[in-house]
Scaffold this motif. Structure first.
Motif, short mmCIF file in Angstrom:
data_model
loop_
_atom_site.label_atom_id
_atom_site.label_comp_id
_atom_site.label_asym_id
_atom_site.label_seq_id
_atom_site.Cartn_x
_atom_site.Cartn_y
_atom_site.Cartn_z
N THR A 258 0.85 -1.19 0.00
CA THR A 258 0.00 0.00 0.00
C THR A 258 0.88 1.24 0.00
OG1 THR A 258 -0.13 0.16 2.42
CG2 THR A 258 -1.80 -1.18 1.32
N SER A 259 0.26 2.40 -0.12
CA SER A 259 1.01 3.65 -0.09
C SER A 259 1.19 4.12 1.36
CB SER A 259 0.25 4.73 -0.87
OG SER A 259 -0.97 5.04 -0.22
N ALA A 260 2.08 5.09 1.55
CA ALA A 260 2.32 5.63 2.89
C ALA A 260 1.05 6.29 3.44
CB ALA A 260 3.46 6.65 2.85
N LEU A 261 0.31 6.98 2.56
CA LEU A 261 -0.93 7.64 2.99
C LEU A 261 -1.96 6.61 3.44
CD1 LEU A 261 -2.66 10.16 3.31
CD2 LEU A 261 -3.31 9.95 0.90
N THR A 262 -2.11 5.54 2.65
CA THR A 262 -3.05 4.48 3.00
C THR A 262 -2.70 3.87 4.35
OG1 THR A 262 -3.38 3.95 0.67
CG2 THR A 262 -4.07 2.29 2.25
N LEU A 263 -1.40 3.69 4.58
CA LEU A 263 -0.93 3.11 5.84
C LEU A 263 -1.29 4.01 7.02
CD1 LEU A 263 0.72 0.55 6.70
CD2 LEU A 263 2.69 2.07 6.85
N GLN A 264 -1.15 5.32 6.84
CA GLN A 264 -1.49 6.27 7.91
C GLN A 264 -2.98 6.19 8.24
OE1 GLN A 264 -0.16 10.04 6.41
NE2 GLN A 264 1.93 9.76 7.12
N VAL A 265 -3.81 6.18 7.20
CA VAL A 265 -5.26 6.10 7.40
C VAL A 265 -5.64 4.80 8.10
CG1 VAL A 265 -7.51 5.98 6.25
CG2 VAL A 265 -5.76 7.59 5.44
N LEU A 266 -5.05 3.70 7.62
CA LEU A 266 -5.34 2.39 8.22
C LEU A 266 -4.88 2.34 9.68
CD1 LEU A 266 -4.26 0.04 5.27
CD2 LEU A 266 -6.60 0.42 6.10
N GLY A 267 -3.73 2.96 9.96
CA GLY A 267 -3.20 2.98 11.33
C GLY A 267 -4.11 3.74 12.28
N ASN A 268 -4.63 4.89 11.82
CA ASN A 268 -5.56 5.67 12.64
C ASN A 268 -6.84 4.89 12.90
OD1 ASN A 268 -3.79 7.86 12.72
ND2 ASN A 268 -4.66 8.78 10.89
N ALA A 269 -7.35 4.24 11.86
CA ALA A 269 -8.58 3.45 12.01
C ALA A 269 -8.35 2.26 12.92
CB ALA A 269 -9.06 2.99 10.64
N LYS A 270 -7.15 1.67 12.85
CA LYS A 270 -6.83 0.49 13.67
C LYS A 270 -6.94 0.82 15.16
CE LYS A 270 -2.54 -0.72 13.59
NZ LYS A 270 -2.11 -0.27 14.95
N GLY A 271 -6.45 1.99 15.55
CA GLY A 271 -6.55 2.39 16.94
C GLY A 271 -7.99 2.49 17.40
N ALA A 272 -8.84 3.07 16.55
CA ALA A 272 -10.26 3.20 16.88
C ALA A 272 -10.93 1.83 17.00
CB ALA A 272 -10.97 4.05 15.82
N VAL A 273 -10.59 0.93 16.07
CA VAL A 273 -11.15 -0.43 16.12
C VAL A 273 -10.72 -1.13 17.41
CG1 VAL A 273 -11.14 -2.71 15.02
CG2 VAL A 273 -11.31 -0.65 13.61
N ALA A 274 -9.44 -0.98 17.78
CA ALA A 274 -8.93 -1.61 19.00
C ALA A 274 -9.68 -1.11 20.23
CB ALA A 274 -7.43 -1.32 19.16
N VAL A 275 -9.98 0.18 20.26
CA VAL A 275 -10.72 0.76 21.37
C VAL A 275 -12.11 0.14 21.49
CG1 VAL A 275 -11.87 2.87 22.19
CG2 VAL A 275 -9.50 2.97 21.41
N VAL A 276 -12.83 0.08 20.37
CA VAL A 276 -14.19 -0.47 20.36
C VAL A 276 -14.19 -1.94 20.77
CG1 VAL A 276 -16.18 -1.02 18.91
CG2 VAL A 276 -15.02 1.18 18.64
N VAL A 277 -13.27 -2.72 20.17
CA VAL A 277 -13.21 -4.17 20.46
C VAL A 277 -12.88 -4.41 21.93
CG1 VAL A 277 -11.98 -6.32 19.97
CG2 VAL A 277 -12.64 -4.81 18.10
N SER A 278 -11.92 -3.65 22.47
CA SER A 278 -11.52 -3.84 23.87
C SER A 278 -12.66 -3.52 24.83
CB SER A 278 -10.29 -2.97 24.21
OG SER A 278 -10.63 -1.59 24.22
N ILE A 279 -13.43 -2.47 24.52
CA ILE A 279 -14.57 -2.10 25.37
C ILE A 279 -15.62 -3.21 25.35
CG2 ILE A 279 -16.50 -0.49 25.64
CD1 ILE A 279 -14.58 1.71 24.64
N LEU A 280 -15.85 -3.78 24.16
CA LEU A 280 -16.84 -4.85 24.03
C LEU A 280 -16.41 -6.12 24.78
CD1 LEU A 280 -17.78 -4.51 20.23
CD2 LEU A 280 -19.19 -3.89 22.21
N ILE A 281 -15.09 -6.42 24.75
CA ILE A 281 -14.59 -7.65 25.37
C ILE A 281 -14.43 -7.49 26.88
CG2 ILE A 281 -12.60 -9.21 25.55
CD1 ILE A 281 -12.24 -8.91 22.54
N PHE A 282 -13.74 -6.43 27.30
CA PHE A 282 -13.41 -6.27 28.72
C PHE A 282 -14.48 -5.49 29.49
CE2 PHE A 282 -9.13 -6.75 26.75
CZ PHE A 282 -8.79 -7.94 27.36
N LYS A 283 -15.37 -4.81 28.72
CA LYS A 283 -16.46 -4.06 29.32
C LYS A 283 -15.97 -3.04 30.37
CE LYS A 283 -20.01 -7.63 28.62
NZ LYS A 283 -19.42 -8.01 27.36
#
Length: 312
Positions: A258-283
């Motif tokens: 992928t491109s550097a820009l795509t990687l940055q966007v994916l990285g930002n989204a990854k953090g948000a996904v991790a937050v949502v998933v962790s809240i759902l799992i660990f409550k």
């Protein structure tokens, strides 16, 4: 024409699969670290990091020497080895501090603090290289820091020591990236990320082994005793260590495809996904203030990335 369309579709599917594997390994190792260190009660972050680095040493060698994922790059001098050892020490500090912070902080807040990496990168780059960015770039760092301040005030599970460890991990991660650019800047010394990991991981194990023996007394005996009582701990540690390597492997492959820009966007989204998933799992409890602070930080990171891109 049809074959070309099929080939393009196949390439896209492969890239999507890589991104999915990158997300899964990143979020998976983060959540499993949290589970082991906090919920399961395996309170030995240095030993856990040593397991990660041991797996990275073995699996890196298999991937490069046997599977030829990338060509083997050899070290040119003792000076280059010393530079890699320095990077390895900073890398160890980052990973250990991050794992320690997970004992005390929820994953959601850990990710919010970790999103401030661009701020520390800019600070270290200025201090160590006296390289100035455009004024607009520095202005975009204000919401990055402000968001974490807001999130800290609104975090129900805030823990000062855990917060300090998380800040230390984030700063060390940024320092490592700046040092890497300085120490391995010449063409003859540059290593791709997979070869760099191949040399850094065994050095990290050598740093972590005495630290584990001194600071986490009898951890091996405790781990063996735990394994006799509950064999699941063995599988948890093996899976966790393997995933720690695949974080690096998938990051390298996604960067390549992928491109550097795509990687940055994916990285930002990854953090948000991790937050949502962790809240759902660990409550873990979250507040509107905390989530607003995290959103401000992510917005700041996006603005910072855009400002950097435009001023290149």
């Amino acid at each position: 024409m049809l074959e070309k369309v099929k080939a393009t579709a196949g390439t896209r599917m492969f890239t999507v699969g890589l991104v999915g594997a990158w997300y899964f390994s990143n979020i998976g190792v983060l959540l499993l670290n949290k589970y082991l260190l906090s919920n399961y009660g395996f309170k030995y972050p240095i030993f856990l990091t040593m397991c990660h680095m041991t797996a990275c040493s073995l699996l890196s060698y298999i991937a490069i020497a046997w599977m030829k994922v990338v060509p083997m790059q050899s070290l040119r001098s003792r000076v280059q080895f010393a530079k890699i050892a320095t990077l390895s020490l900073v890398f160890c500090t980052s990973v250990v501090s991050g794992n320690v912070s997970l004992r005390y902080l929820p994953v959601s807040f850990n990710q919010a603090v970790g999103a401030t990496t661009p701020f520390f990168t800019a600070v270290f780059a200025y201090i160590m290289t006296v390289r100035r960015e455009a004024w607009i770039t520095y202005i975009t760092l204000i919401p990055v820091v402000t968001g974490v301040v807001i999130a800290s005030g609104g975090e129900p599970s805030f823990h000062l020591f855990g917060f300090m460890m998380c800040i230390g991990a984030t700063a060390a991660r940024a320092l490592k990236s700046v040092l890497q650019g300085i120490l391995l800047s010449s063409e003859g010394e540059k290593l791709n990320s997979m070869n760099l990991l191949l040399y850094m991981a065994p050095i990290a194990v050598l740093f972590l082994l005495p630290a584990t023996l001194l600071l986490e007394e009898n951890v091996v005996g405790i781990a063996v005793a735990l394994a006799r009582e509950d064999t699941k701990i063995v599988w948890y540690l093996l899976l966790n260590s393997a995933m720690a390597y695949f974080v690096n492997l998938t990051n390298f492959l996604v960067t390549r495809h992928t491109s550097a820009l795509t990687l940055q966007v994916l990285g930002n989204a990854k953090g948000a996904v991790a937050v949502v998933v962790s809240i759902l799992i660990f409550k873990n409890p979250v507040s509107v203030t905390g989530m607003f602070g995290y959103a401000v930080t992510v917005l700041g990171v996006i603005l910072y990335s855009e400002a950097k891109k435009r001023n290149k």
